[in-house]
Motif scaffolding. Sequence first.
Motif, PDB file in Angstrom:
ATOM      1  N   ASP A   1      69.331  83.757  42.184  1.00  0.00           N
ATOM      2  CA  ASP A   1      69.306  85.202  42.429  1.00  0.00           C
ATOM      3  C   ASP A   1      68.493  85.410  43.708  1.00  0.00           C
ATOM      4  O   ASP A   1      67.268  85.371  43.692  1.00  0.00           O
ATOM      5  CB  ASP A   1      68.664  85.942  41.249  1.00  0.00           C
ATOM      6  CG  ASP A   1      68.800  87.456  41.382  1.00  0.00           C
ATOM      7  OD1 ASP A   1      68.560  87.974  42.492  1.00  0.00           O
ATOM      8  OD2 ASP A   1      69.122  88.113  40.379  1.00  0.00           O
ATOM      9  N   TRP A   2      69.184  85.637  44.821  1.00  0.00           N
ATOM     10  CA  TRP A   2      68.536  85.662  46.127  1.00  0.00           C
ATOM     11  C   TRP A   2      67.573  86.838  46.278  1.00  0.00           C
ATOM     12  O   TRP A   2      66.480  86.679  46.846  1.00  0.00           O
ATOM     13  CB  TRP A   2      69.599  85.704  47.226  1.00  0.00           C
ATOM     14  CG  TRP A   2      70.505  84.517  47.182  1.00  0.00           C
ATOM     15  CD1 TRP A   2      71.655  84.393  46.449  1.00  0.00           C
ATOM     16  CD2 TRP A   2      70.318  83.257  47.838  1.00  0.00           C
ATOM     17  NE1 TRP A   2      72.201  83.141  46.622  1.00  0.00           N
ATOM     18  CE2 TRP A   2      71.407  82.427  47.476  1.00  0.00           C
ATOM     19  CE3 TRP A   2      69.350  82.763  48.714  1.00  0.00           C
ATOM     20  CZ2 TRP A   2      71.541  81.131  47.956  1.00  0.00           C
ATOM     21  CZ3 TRP A   2      69.495  81.469  49.194  1.00  0.00           C
ATOM     22  CH2 TRP A   2      70.573  80.665  48.807  1.00  0.00           C
ATOM     23  N   LEU A   3      67.940  88.003  45.777  1.00  0.00           N
ATOM     24  CA  LEU A   3      67.058  89.173  45.900  1.00  0.00           C
ATOM     25  C   LEU A   3      65.805  89.003  45.060  1.00  0.00           C
ATOM     26  O   LEU A   3      64.690  89.314  45.511  1.00  0.00           O
ATOM     27  CB  LEU A   3      67.811  90.439  45.466  1.00  0.00           C
ATOM     28  CG  LEU A   3      67.002  91.752  45.524  1.00  0.00           C
ATOM     29  CD1 LEU A   3      66.432  91.977  46.917  1.00  0.00           C
ATOM     30  CD2 LEU A   3      67.871  92.924  45.080  1.00  0.00           C
ATOM     31  N   ALA A   4      65.967  88.504  43.845  1.00  0.00           N
ATOM     32  CA  ALA A   4      64.805  88.283  42.981  1.00  0.00           C
ATOM     33  C   ALA A   4      63.854  87.272  43.618  1.00  0.00           C
ATOM     34  O   ALA A   4      62.628  87.428  43.571  1.00  0.00           O
ATOM     35  CB  ALA A   4      65.256  87.787  41.606  1.00  0.00           C
ATOM     36  N   ALA A   5      64.415  86.241  44.233  1.00  0.00           N
ATOM     37  CA  ALA A   5      63.586  85.224  44.891  1.00  0.00           C
ATOM     38  C   ALA A   5      62.815  85.829  46.063  1.00  0.00           C
ATOM     39  O   ALA A   5      61.639  85.517  46.276  1.00  0.00           O
ATOM     40  CB  ALA A   5      64.451  84.066  45.372  1.00  0.00           C
TER      41      ALA A   5
ATOM     42  N   GLY B   1      62.215  95.376  40.567  1.00  0.00           N
ATOM     43  CA  GLY B   1      61.779  94.850  41.856  1.00  0.00           C
ATOM     44  C   GLY B   1      60.265  94.869  42.010  1.00  0.00           C
ATOM     45  O   GLY B   1      59.663  93.892  42.476  1.00  0.00           O
ATOM     46  N   VAL B   2      59.642  95.974  41.599  1.00  0.00           N
ATOM     47  CA  VAL B   2      58.177  96.074  41.681  1.00  0.00           C
ATOM     48  C   VAL B   2      57.521  95.033  40.781  1.00  0.00           C
ATOM     49  O   VAL B   2      56.559  94.355  41.172  1.00  0.00           O
ATOM     50  CB  VAL B   2      57.712  97.490  41.274  1.00  0.00           C
ATOM     51  CG1 VAL B   2      56.187  97.542  41.154  1.00  0.00           C
ATOM     52  CG2 VAL B   2      58.188  98.519  42.297  1.00  0.00           C
ATOM     53  N   CYS B   3      58.047  94.878  39.576  1.00  0.00           N
ATOM     54  CA  CYS B   3      57.480  93.910  38.630  1.00  0.00           C
ATOM     55  C   CYS B   3      57.647  92.475  39.133  1.00  0.00           C
ATOM     56  O   CYS B   3      56.763  91.632  38.928  1.00  0.00           O
ATOM     57  CB  CYS B   3      58.128  94.074  37.260  1.00  0.00           C
ATOM     58  SG  CYS B   3      57.697  95.617  36.432  1.00  0.00           S
TER      59      CYS B   3
ATOM     60  N   ALA C   1      62.066  80.799  45.608  1.00  0.00           N
ATOM     61  CA  ALA C   1      60.869  81.596  45.887  1.00  0.00           C
ATOM     62  C   ALA C   1      59.682  80.726  46.289  1.00  0.00           C
ATOM     63  O   ALA C   1      58.863  81.125  47.123  1.00  0.00           O
ATOM     64  CB  ALA C   1      60.506  82.437  44.658  1.00  0.00           C
ATOM     65  N   MET C   2      59.591  79.527  45.702  1.00  0.00           N
ATOM     66  CA  MET C   2      58.416  78.705  45.991  1.00  0.00           C
ATOM     67  C   MET C   2      58.519  77.981  47.341  1.00  0.00           C
ATOM     68  O   MET C   2      57.508  77.522  47.873  1.00  0.00           O
ATOM     69  CB  MET C   2      58.177  77.690  44.870  1.00  0.00           C
ATOM     70  CG  MET C   2      59.105  76.510  44.842  1.00  0.00           C
ATOM     71  SD  MET C   2      58.652  75.305  43.556  1.00  0.00           S
ATOM     72  CE  MET C   2      58.894  76.253  42.061  1.00  0.00           C
TER      73      MET C   2
END
Length: 267
Positions: free
Chosen positions: A79-83, A142-144, A189-190
């Motif tokens: 999930d690119w946006l979540a990352a 998104g904020v979370c 993300a990492m």
Amino acid sequence: MEEENKLDESPRGIAVLVVVGVLVGVLSGLFGIGGGTIIVPALVWLGLTQRHAAATSMLAIIPTSVSGVVAYALNGNVDWLAALLLFCGMFFGGQIGSWLLSKLPELVLRWAFVAFLVFVIVNQLIFTPSRDASIDMTPLTGVCLALLGVVIGVLAGLLGIGGGALAVPSLSIIFGASDLIARGTSLLAMFPNSITTTVANVKRRMVHFKAGLIIGVVAACITPFGTWIAGAISPVAGQYLFAAYLTFLLIRSVYVALKITKRRQTA
């Protein structure tokens, strides 16, 4: 710095680094983690302090995470946006964690690592993710995700982990991601977070480049095999395998922390 020169760089030591890289590659692909839970104890065993082992671990995670992301993305499990949102939080948290790493006593770092492992094991045992679920993105989500990234970033910089052991269960439990999407998103993300945290650690002269690169390059070559295993086994099997591995590591970490605590008390 003198502490950085204590690593065992004999043929035996190099062989250990290669073996660690293989293990990290398998576990990174299988569980979506950076592998710091293996790298840090191994580097400490080879002679680095907990502080320098944690900093060096972040360097090794960079190529490992790249390899894992590619493998998961090819199967549509990222999930690119979540990352991206996770990384935005992890960037700030990583700087805080790196600063704390240079300030806190080694005994505190040892027990912080133990507490982290307990938290992750409990989460693995109480929740089984779905294989078909995905993240329902809303403004609140998104904020979370960004706030979760801050927490992960602090722990990553402080403990020398990529943050996947916290990100993967959180993405499934809190945000409803499938086990595979959680792992692929965690690795993505990492990757940038590992770079920014490593830069901060290099500025503080805490990174052992040779050890980090050996582990990272070997792990990057093996990670696709781990992702193949992840897709071949059920979510429940993966969950309990991860918990079993972390329990073994927890027992060892508690033993070492107790030894250090006793030594400090009798000094």
